[in-house]
Design a protein around this motif. Structure first.
Motif, PDB file in Angstrom:
ATOM      1  N   UNK A 354      36.604  80.371  53.526  1.00 57.86           N
ATOM      2  CA  UNK A 354      35.337  79.785  53.969  1.00 57.86           C
ATOM      3  C   UNK A 354      35.067  80.165  55.420  1.00 57.86           C
ATOM      4  N   UNK A 355      33.824  80.563  55.687  1.00 58.66           N
ATOM      5  CA  UNK A 355      33.431  80.959  57.041  1.00 58.66           C
ATOM      6  C   UNK A 355      32.087  80.319  57.395  1.00 58.66           C
ATOM      7  N   UNK A 356      31.903  80.049  58.675  1.00 62.30           N
ATOM      8  CA  UNK A 356      30.578  79.664  59.172  1.00 62.30           C
ATOM      9  C   UNK A 356      29.831  80.968  59.456  1.00 62.30           C
ATOM     10  N   UNK A 357      28.625  81.074  58.913  1.00 64.66           N
ATOM     11  CA  UNK A 357      27.836  82.301  59.072  1.00 64.66           C
ATOM     12  C   UNK A 357      26.699  82.050  60.064  1.00 64.66           C
ATOM     13  N   UNK A 358      26.679  82.852  61.141  1.00 62.56           N
ATOM     14  CA  UNK A 358      25.579  82.749  62.102  1.00 62.56           C
ATOM     15  C   UNK A 358      25.137  84.158  62.512  1.00 62.56           C
ATOM     16  N   UNK A 359      24.318  84.248  63.532  1.00 69.49           N
ATOM     17  CA  UNK A 359      23.759  85.541  63.941  1.00 69.49           C
ATOM     18  C   UNK A 359      24.825  86.540  64.381  1.00 69.49           C
ATOM     19  N   UNK A 360      25.997  86.039  64.781  1.00 74.23           N
ATOM     20  CA  UNK A 360      27.079  86.938  65.205  1.00 74.23           C
ATOM     21  C   UNK A 360      27.953  87.397  64.038  1.00 74.23           C
ATOM     22  N   UNK A 361      27.777  86.777  62.880  1.00 73.65           N
ATOM     23  CA  UNK A 361      28.578  87.177  61.717  1.00 73.65           C
ATOM     24  C   UNK A 361      29.304  86.008  61.078  1.00 73.65           C
ATOM     25  N   UNK A 362      30.544  86.264  60.620  1.00 76.57           N
ATOM     26  CA  UNK A 362      31.311  85.260  59.874  1.00 76.57           C
ATOM     27  C   UNK A 362      32.495  84.782  60.703  1.00 76.57           C
ATOM     28  N   UNK A 363      32.630  83.455  60.829  1.00 75.39           N
ATOM     29  CA  UNK A 363      33.707  82.852  61.628  1.00 75.39           C
ATOM     30  C   UNK A 363      34.568  81.993  60.701  1.00 75.39           C
ATOM     31  N   UNK A 364      35.802  82.436  60.413  1.00 73.50           N
ATOM     32  CA  UNK A 364      36.621  81.715  59.438  1.00 73.50           C
ATOM     33  C   UNK A 364      36.998  80.313  59.886  1.00 73.50           C
ATOM     34  N   UNK A 365      37.016  79.401  58.914  1.00 76.27           N
ATOM     35  CA  UNK A 365      37.432  78.019  59.154  1.00 76.27           C
ATOM     36  C   UNK A 365      38.911  77.899  58.817  1.00 76.27           C
ATOM     37  N   UNK A 366      39.621  77.089  59.588  1.00 72.37           N
ATOM     38  CA  UNK A 366      41.043  76.929  59.292  1.00 72.37           C
ATOM     39  C   UNK A 366      41.233  76.213  57.960  1.00 72.37           C
ATOM     40  N   UNK A 367      42.251  76.637  57.248  1.00 77.61           N
ATOM     41  CA  UNK A 367      42.549  76.075  55.941  1.00 77.61           C
ATOM     42  C   UNK A 367      43.086  74.654  56.138  1.00 77.61           C
ATOM     43  N   UNK A 368      42.590  73.716  55.315  1.00 76.50           N
ATOM     44  CA  UNK A 368      42.875  72.294  55.559  1.00 76.50           C
ATOM     45  C   UNK A 368      44.344  71.914  55.340  1.00 76.50           C
ATOM     46  N   UNK A 369      45.026  72.578  54.406  1.00 72.27           N
ATOM     47  CA  UNK A 369      46.423  72.224  54.148  1.00 72.27           C
ATOM     48  C   UNK A 369      47.264  73.476  54.001  1.00 72.27           C
ATOM     49  N   UNK A 370      48.556  73.346  54.276  1.00 71.11           N
ATOM     50  CA  UNK A 370      49.442  74.498  54.092  1.00 71.11           C
ATOM     51  C   UNK A 370      49.559  74.817  52.606  1.00 71.11           C
ATOM     52  N   UNK A 371      49.632  76.100  52.287  1.00 71.76           N
ATOM     53  CA  UNK A 371      49.686  76.511  50.883  1.00 71.76           C
ATOM     54  C   UNK A 371      51.070  76.239  50.312  1.00 71.76           C
ATOM     55  N   UNK A 372      51.135  75.767  49.053  1.00 71.27           N
ATOM     56  CA  UNK A 372      52.438  75.521  48.428  1.00 71.27           C
ATOM     57  C   UNK A 372      53.124  76.849  48.078  1.00 71.27           C
ATOM     58  N   UNK A 373      54.449  76.836  47.874  1.00 71.10           N
ATOM     59  CA  UNK A 373      55.181  78.087  47.625  1.00 71.10           C
ATOM     60  C   UNK A 373      54.670  78.868  46.420  1.00 71.10           C
ATOM     61  N   UNK A 374      54.191  78.164  45.375  1.00 73.81           N
ATOM     62  CA  UNK A 374      53.725  78.873  44.175  1.00 73.81           C
ATOM     63  C   UNK A 374      52.465  79.689  44.445  1.00 73.81           C
ATOM     64  N   UNK A 375      51.710  79.305  45.452  1.00 73.98           N
ATOM     65  CA  UNK A 375      50.540  80.088  45.869  1.00 73.98           C
ATOM     66  C   UNK A 375      50.964  81.128  46.910  1.00 73.98           C
ATOM     67  N   UNK A 376      51.702  80.674  47.893  1.00 73.13           N
ATOM     68  CA  UNK A 376      52.114  81.521  49.012  1.00 73.13           C
ATOM     69  C   UNK A 376      52.874  82.770  48.543  1.00 73.13           C
ATOM     70  N   UNK A 377      53.801  82.579  47.589  1.00 72.02           N
ATOM     71  CA  UNK A 377      54.645  83.694  47.147  1.00 72.02           C
ATOM     72  C   UNK A 377      53.840  84.844  46.566  1.00 72.02           C
ATOM     73  N   UNK A 378      52.952  84.519  45.621  1.00 68.89           N
ATOM     74  CA  UNK A 378      52.136  85.565  44.985  1.00 68.89           C
ATOM     75  C   UNK A 378      51.183  86.186  45.996  1.00 68.89           C
TER      76      UNK A 378
END
Length: 435
Positions: A354-378
């Motif tokens: 997810x990014x905030x989109x403005x005239x300068x482009x796309x600014x990524x938002x920090x991910x709300x929670x750390x990813x679990x190992x089953x997601x992180x590994x792949x």
């Protein structure tokens, strides 16, 4: 008063272009495109003329004063453009058919954006996209490059790490997921907020909020029985309920190639002997579409275009352009440089978040929670494959090619990787100057 926009579409002869034109028509009041250049290569000239004529009829019928120019001169099209959209297929659909067939020889999944097929498409396309970027740097240094060409994440990473072009990678899966959730809960798309985390065609929807209420677990319960949570080009196998609940997030359609490898491979091998691979199906759809497009009485996007698999392509592209042009500061899911957003990945790689989109482009938002190992590994393994693929695509490094496929879960063997890479290099020779 803002000046009218110049937009350049590279791969303008694509069957998807009418989808884009419809979007420009709908949004003309907020997005006054003065000049629209559709550019293609000599081999695509006939398709460009057919699509271009339909585009002109569509604009005329809608009373929209955008001037369309059809050209084979890419530099003329790029010069002073505000936005450059890439929707190209290097080697045309014949190359896609090879991408799907080569891995299947070795009992590996053949798919145009991931695994060995995605690797082949990436190394063919990277040199062309970097060449386009040289023209942008020279002729339209302030332009945004919006890349829709697959594999979108790999190409975005190549541009971010090897050029000075302002680029954002785009996919229709995030907007498609919002549409699917809205349909599932019988609500407006504007009521749906999703948080997506990952890389292109390997992203997880970690949070789903409808009308301010977090309904993630409810969606996961419904998703195991729900049909339609996929794309046209990915078979609609249902998810296992226990698996989804333990995953804790909604995987995208392409995860089926990873999480249901055996079923997907069996389906592909069966199709190979009946309807052919997806490329063969698309060739048939394209032939029918271009026959429709030739009709001089047609002045709208035909409904048959939905069969092509690019649903919501126009919304995704036009949402992004409009948000940049109008400095909207809304949130969209796009491909950008990581820069610490996903902590388990290197800073310099492309991620889809997810990014905030403005005239300068796309600014990524920090991910709300750390990813679990089953997601992180792949995620880490497939991102490592992507980074090796960028290296192979830019430099022609043979060892990087073999390592890329050796670690990819859809190949996963050095012996197979070497055989597949050798076949890919032999059968794509004319498109691989870097090797």
């Amino acid at each position: 008063m803002k000046k009218g926009l110049k937009v350049c579409v590279i791969g303008g002869g694509s069957s998807y272009t009418p989808e884009l034109i419809e979007g420009f028509i709908i949004r003309h009041a907020e997005l006054p495109v003065e000049e629209l250049y559709l550019v293609d290569i000599e081999a695509g000239k006939e398709k460009l003329e057919i699509v271009g004529a339909l585009a002109k009829r569509m604009l005329e019928k809608a009373g929209v004063p955008t001037k369309i120019t059809l050209t084979l001169d890419r530099r003329e099209a790029i010069k002073d453009a505000d936005f450059v959209i890439t929707q190209i297929r290097v080697g045309l659909l014949e190359a896609r058919a090879r991408d799907e067939h080569i891995p299947l020889r070795y009992n590996c999944i053949g798919q145009e954006t991931t695994g060995a097929g995605g690797f082949a498409k990436a190394i063919r396309t990277i040199p062309v996209v970097l060449d386009i970027c040289k023209d942008i740097e020279e002729l339209a240094p302030n332009a945004f490059l919006l890349n829709f060409t697959n594999p979108a994440g790999i190409l975005t990473e190549a541009v971010l790490t090897h050029t000075n072009v302002k680029t954002i990678g785009l996919c229709n899966i995030p907007i498609g997921t919002k549409m699917q959730v809205a349909k599932l809960f019988d609500t407006e798309v504007s009521d749906v907020f999703i948080e997506m985390v990952g890389i292109n065609h390997l992203n997880w929807t970690t949070k789903i909020i409808v009308q301010g209420k977090d309904i993630t677990s409810e969606v996961l319960s419904k998703a195991s029985d729900a049909k339609g949570l996929t794309m046209k080009n990915v078979p609609d196998f249902g998810w296992d309920d226990d698996f989804l609940q333990s995953l804790g997030s909604l995987p995208c359609a392409y995860h089926r190639y990873f999480y249901m490898k055996e079923e997907m491979l069996a389906e592909q091998l069966e199709s190979l002997n009946t309807t052919g691979t997806r490329a063969n199906v698309v060739q048939q759809v394209e032939t029918e579409l271009f026959e429709l497009y030739k009709d001089e009485n047609l002045a709208m996007k035909p409904p048959q275009l939905q069969e092509r698999g690019g649903a919501y392509y126009s919304e995704a592209a036009l949402d992004l352009i409009s948000s940049i042009y109008n400095n909207k500061r809304d949130i969209q899911t796009v491909n950008v440089m990581n820069n610490g957003v996903i902590s388990c990945l290197p800073d310099h790689v492309a991620v889809e978040v997810n990014c905030v989109i403005d005239a300068q482009g796309a600014h990524p938002l920090h991910v709300s929670e750390e990813l679990p190992p089953q997601v992180k590994g792949l995620l880490q393994v497939v991102k490592a494959y992507e980074t090796l693929t960028v290296e192979a695509g830019v430099t022609g490094n043979y060892q990087a090619s073999i390592h890329a496929l050796t670690i990819h879960p859809l190949v996963g063997s050095a012996t197979l990787a070497k055989k597949i890479v050798d076949d890919i290099l032999a059968e794509n020779k004319e498109y691989l100057p870097q090797f």
